[in-house]
Design an enzyme around this catalytic site. Structure first.
Site, PDB file in Angstrom:
ATOM      1  N   GLY A 167       0.866  -1.166   0.000  1.00  0.00           N
ATOM      2  CA  GLY A 167       0.000   0.000   0.000  1.00  0.00           C
ATOM      3  C   GLY A 167       0.906   1.221   0.000  1.00  0.00           C
ATOM      4  O   GLY A 167       2.148   1.083   0.046  1.00  0.00           O
ATOM      5  N   SER A 168       0.356   2.411  -0.009  1.00  0.00           N
ATOM      6  CA  SER A 168       1.219   3.609  -0.082  1.00  0.00           C
ATOM      7  C   SER A 168       2.168   3.676   1.116  1.00  0.00           C
ATOM      8  O   SER A 168       3.326   4.068   0.999  1.00  0.00           O
ATOM      9  CB  SER A 168       0.340   4.868  -0.152  1.00  0.00           C
ATOM     10  OG  SER A 168      -0.577   4.850   0.944  1.00  0.00           O
ATOM     11  N   GLU A 222       3.833   1.466   2.410  1.00  0.00           N
ATOM     12  CA  GLU A 222       4.957   0.519   2.324  1.00  0.00           C
ATOM     13  C   GLU A 222       5.978   0.959   1.275  1.00  0.00           C
ATOM     14  O   GLU A 222       7.104   0.483   1.256  1.00  0.00           O
ATOM     15  CB  GLU A 222       4.448  -0.890   1.998  1.00  0.00           C
ATOM     16  CG  GLU A 222       3.707  -1.569   3.151  1.00  0.00           C
ATOM     17  CD  GLU A 222       2.354  -0.918   3.421  1.00  0.00           C
ATOM     18  OE1 GLU A 222       1.598  -0.648   2.471  1.00  0.00           O
ATOM     19  OE2 GLU A 222       2.077  -0.648   4.599  1.00  0.00           O
ATOM     20  N   GLU A 271      -3.394 -10.672   1.003  1.00  0.00           N
ATOM     21  CA  GLU A 271      -2.412 -10.846   2.086  1.00  0.00           C
ATOM     22  C   GLU A 271      -2.453 -12.249   2.714  1.00  0.00           C
ATOM     23  O   GLU A 271      -1.467 -12.742   3.242  1.00  0.00           O
ATOM     24  CB  GLU A 271      -2.624  -9.787   3.162  1.00  0.00           C
ATOM     25  CG  GLU A 271      -2.279  -8.376   2.718  1.00  0.00           C
ATOM     26  CD  GLU A 271      -3.421  -7.687   1.967  1.00  0.00           C
ATOM     27  OE1 GLU A 271      -4.430  -8.360   1.709  1.00  0.00           O
ATOM     28  OE2 GLU A 271      -3.288  -6.492   1.651  1.00  0.00           O
ATOM     29  N   HIS A 325       0.249  -4.303   3.919  1.00  0.00           N
ATOM     30  CA  HIS A 325      -0.301  -2.971   4.080  1.00  0.00           C
ATOM     31  C   HIS A 325      -0.832  -2.840   5.519  1.00  0.00           C
ATOM     32  O   HIS A 325      -1.145  -3.858   6.164  1.00  0.00           O
ATOM     33  CB  HIS A 325      -1.426  -2.761   3.066  1.00  0.00           C
ATOM     34  CG  HIS A 325      -1.909  -1.354   3.016  1.00  0.00           C
ATOM     35  ND1 HIS A 325      -1.055  -0.268   3.145  1.00  0.00           N
ATOM     36  CD2 HIS A 325      -3.147  -0.829   2.881  1.00  0.00           C
ATOM     37  CE1 HIS A 325      -1.751   0.834   3.080  1.00  0.00           C
ATOM     38  NE2 HIS A 325      -3.019   0.533   2.926  1.00  0.00           N
ATOM     39  N   HIS A 340      -8.841 -32.616  18.159  1.00  0.00           N
ATOM     40  CA  HIS A 340      -9.754 -31.879  17.260  1.00  0.00           C
ATOM     41  C   HIS A 340     -11.186 -32.220  17.662  1.00  0.00           C
ATOM     42  O   HIS A 340     -11.801 -31.517  18.437  1.00  0.00           O
ATOM     43  CB  HIS A 340      -9.456 -32.255  15.800  1.00  0.00           C
ATOM     44  CG  HIS A 340     -10.217 -31.440  14.802  1.00  0.00           C
ATOM     45  ND1 HIS A 340      -9.878 -31.342  13.482  1.00  0.00           N
ATOM     46  CD2 HIS A 340     -11.322 -30.679  14.941  1.00  0.00           C
ATOM     47  CE1 HIS A 340     -10.738 -30.559  12.838  1.00  0.00           C
ATOM     48  NE2 HIS A 340     -11.617 -30.146  13.706  1.00  0.00           N
ATOM     49  N   GLY A 363      -5.240 -25.714  10.714  1.00  0.00           N
ATOM     50  CA  GLY A 363      -6.472 -26.102  10.014  1.00  0.00           C
ATOM     51  C   GLY A 363      -7.144 -24.932   9.335  1.00  0.00           C
ATOM     52  O   GLY A 363      -8.275 -25.024   8.885  1.00  0.00           O
TER      53      GLY A 363
HETATM   54  C1  TZD Z   1     -10.392 -20.230   6.782  1.00  0.00           C
HETATM   55  C2  TZD Z   1     -11.307 -21.391   7.068  1.00  0.00           C
HETATM   56  N1  TZD Z   1     -12.639 -21.255   6.810  1.00  0.00           N
HETATM   57  C3  TZD Z   1     -13.482 -22.298   7.064  1.00  0.00           C
HETATM   58  C4  TZD Z   1     -13.027 -23.486   7.599  1.00  0.00           C
HETATM   59  C5  TZD Z   1     -13.991 -24.585   7.955  1.00  0.00           C
HETATM   60  N2  TZD Z   1     -13.789 -25.806   7.138  1.00  0.00           N
HETATM   61  C6  TZD Z   1     -14.294 -25.986   5.870  1.00  0.00           C
HETATM   62  C7  TZD Z   1     -15.061 -24.927   5.142  1.00  0.00           C
HETATM   63  C8  TZD Z   1     -14.022 -27.234   5.340  1.00  0.00           C
HETATM   64  C9  TZD Z   1     -14.420 -27.819   4.014  1.00  0.00           C
HETATM   65  C10 TZD Z   1     -13.268 -27.921   3.061  1.00  0.00           C
HETATM   66  O1  TZD Z   1     -13.771 -28.453   1.859  1.00  0.00           O
HETATM   67  P1  TZD Z   1     -12.796 -29.012   0.765  1.00  0.00           P
HETATM   68  O2  TZD Z   1     -13.609 -29.118  -0.482  1.00  0.00           O
HETATM   69  O3  TZD Z   1     -11.573 -28.248   0.706  1.00  0.00           O
HETATM   70  O4  TZD Z   1     -12.392 -30.449   1.244  1.00  0.00           O
HETATM   71  P2  TZD Z   1     -13.314 -31.730   1.518  1.00  0.00           P
HETATM   72  O5  TZD Z   1     -14.454 -31.678   0.542  1.00  0.00           O
HETATM   73  O6  TZD Z   1     -12.397 -32.893   1.274  1.00  0.00           O
HETATM   74  O7  TZD Z   1     -13.748 -31.630   2.938  1.00  0.00           O
HETATM   75  S1  TZD Z   1     -13.099 -28.118   6.484  1.00  0.00           S
HETATM   76  C11 TZD Z   1     -13.109 -26.874   7.639  1.00  0.00           C
HETATM   77  O8  TZD Z   1     -12.566 -26.929   8.790  1.00  0.00           O
HETATM   78  C12 TZD Z   1     -11.628 -23.557   7.888  1.00  0.00           C
HETATM   79  N3  TZD Z   1     -11.061 -24.691   8.461  1.00  0.00           N
HETATM   80  N4  TZD Z   1     -10.797 -22.513   7.593  1.00  0.00           N
END
Ligand code: TZD
Ligand code: CA
Length: 522
Positions: free
Chosen positions: A25-26, A28, A47, A70, A278, A397
């Protein structure tokens, strides 16, 4: 007299931080002006992609990496990717421009209000120098903190500081090193515990691969004929997943971990938090009669573990110390377990068929960046990964790691094949990485598994008894057309022979292969 910018560039050059991942951005521009020869600026269009690429590059190179974002809006966009970098313990140095000091309090446009708090609690050290003369020392602190803690840091700098003239700065000559060897008594005690245990087991975390200890862990396990599990939710692979001593990746539930470790009386955990659970599966933290010892160089991991003993020390020094103290043991009844025949799909390919095709066509030293959340079990059933740096997964994750990190890993491992294995949901969170891959002609293959759904959430909905939830279907995404729009050649395949044919060709730049797959369970 030299400018703050000149001193800062000189310091970065001496520390080897000459590849900058950024989106400017400006605020930076005054830092980016006059970058010396030898510096490379890698532009990401969002980002989150910038930090994902930097995370992949840092993990691939094992070096701290400079990121330039930014101010508030740009830094905020990076938060999701930053959660992953925190848990992969990537030494990222995030820098961001700030308004001039006199305009911050009145909250002028592009003022990063309360800048040092914005990235907390994700970033470790976070600072904004109180005057131009303190910029070089603050930058050095951000770099050394990232290296020592292996945790991202954040430095906000008012944009008019860079042109200020200051005296030469002694920080240019600074070095900082860390040694975390356990003392003789601690090693003797651990060796005695292992030697007298009836049925010990080794649990290895992603840090073993991050720290370059993959081969030493194999040597130690073979020396003592120890069964090896990988700690839950691994972001790296610390041990060959078809080795005769390999027992699998521990499930991510309290009760299910105990069930898998049942019968062992000593659980030695190296390079992992205890544990990255998890799904909530209640139960005892450890099986009856078992004790646990964790070795980690992260005091935070040691302090927050819910049970067992922890030793804050270098896992490498512990492996060497135990190897030197303990005699070899004859291997028990173990044998190489070949990959099973791949499950087949009916109306589309089964993910196991995709993974078996990768195993059968890709070079043995291929590095895989995986973000396909419902196919984990299929992945470990079909893959045969035997080298360090073979597997990268979003450590918190947080989706949006896969596409950018595949680019970053490919940039960090020149000459090594890199394949991103990405779900059709995950791909959208970092999709602009395709543009950077095309712009810098990064040789990387993106395999998109298109099942038209957020598959993992469908599984969780069943698990949680909430099967009527909205927002899990994502039909009709055409990644070949999207990739073409970003300048990446793409093909779509629907049968296994076509997939093999595509995978057998060697890309000189980026390419995308979209594969229709059936939904499976994690
Ligand atoms: C930034 C972000 N947003 C939402 C999720 C929630 N989430 C989501 C939305 C998933 C589905 C991913 O779907 P995919 O098509 O990449 O894979 P699969 O179809 O194999 O599950 S798994 C999961 O934890 C996350 N982990 N991270
Ligand atoms: Ca999907």
């Amino acid at each position: 007299m030299p400018t703050v910018r000149r001193i800062a560039h000189e310091f970065l050059e001496r520390r080897g931080l000459t590849t900058i991942f950024g989106n400017p951005g400006s605020n930076e521009l005054p830092f980016l002006a006059g970058l010396p020869d030898g510096f490379t600026y890698v532009l990401g269009l969002h980002e989150g992609v910038v930090v994902g690429m930097a995370d992949g590059y840092a993990q691939a190179t094992g070096r701290p990496v400079l990121v330039n974002l930014h101010a508030a809006a740009g830094s905020g966009n990076a938060m999701g990717a930053l959660t992953n970098a925190v848990y992969s313990r990537s030494p990222l140095v995030l820098t961001a421009g700030q308004q001039v000091r006199s305009a911050i309090g009145l909250e002028a446009m592009l003022a990063n209000v309360d800048a040092t708090q914005l990235m907390r609690p994700l970033a470790g050290w976070s600072g904004e120098p109180s005057c131009p003369g303190d910029v070089p020392r603050s930058l050095a602190q951000a770099v050394f903190e990232a290296e020592l803690q292996r945790r991202p840091t954040y430095l906000s700098v008012p944009y008019d500081d860079w042109s200020a003239e200051i005296d030469d700065n002694p920080v240019l000559d600074r070095t900082v090193r860390r040694g975390l060897s356990p003392d003789e008594g601690q090693l003797d005690d651990l060796a005695r515990r292992l030697d007298t245990a009836r049925n010990p087991v080794l649990v290895l975390g992603g840090d073993i691969d991050t720290l370059g200890l993959f081969e030493r862990a194999v040597s130690f396990a073979e020396h003592r004929a120890l069964p090896v599990w990988v700690a839950p939710s691994p972001h790296r692979l610390p041990f060959p997943n078809r080795h005769p001593l390999f027992r699998g990746v521990l499930p991510a539930g309290i009760g299910s971990v105990s069930a898998e470790l049942d019968g062992h009386d000593l659980v030695l955990v190296l390079g992992a938090p205890v544990f990255r659970y998890h799904q909530h599966v209640p139960g005892p933290f450890l099986p009856e009669g078992a004790t646990l010892v964790q070795v980690t160089d992260d005091p935070g991991e040691a302090a927050r573990a819910p049970m067992g003993e922890s030793l804050v020390a270098s896992a490498g020094a512990v492996l060497d110390g135990l190897l030197a103290r303990l005699p070899a043991r004859e291997p028990g009844e173990t044998a190489f377990v070949p990959n099973p025949a791949a499950a087949t799909g009916e109306r589309a390919l089964h993910p196991e068929q995709v993974f078996a095709a990768l195993r059968e066509t890709q070079p043995a030293d291929t590095a895989y960046v995986v973000e396909s959340t419902s196919t984990n079990s299929a992945w470990w059933r079909q893959m045969d990964l035997r080298r360090p740096g073979s597997y990268f997964w979003p450590a918190a994750g947080g989706l949006g790691f896969g596409m950018p990190a595949a680019v970053g890993v490919a940039m960090g491992l020149p000459g090594r094949p890199v394949v991103g294995v990405i779900g059709d949901g995950s791909a959208n969170y970092g999709i602009t990485a395709l543009w950077t891959a095309a712009r810098y002609r990064v040789p990387v293959t993106f395999v998109i598994l298109r099942n038209g759904t957020y598959g993992a959430l469908r599984w969780f909905a069943d698990l949680l008894g909430t099967t009527d939830v909205p927002g899990t279907e994502i039909p009709g995404l055409d990644f070949a057309a999207i990739a073409a729009g970003y300048g990446v050649p793409a093909t779509t395949v629907s049968d296994v022979d076509d997939l093999h044919a595509q995978l057998k060709t060697t890309p000189t730049g980026p390419r995308l292969i979209q594969v229709d797959t059936e939904l499976t369970t994690p």
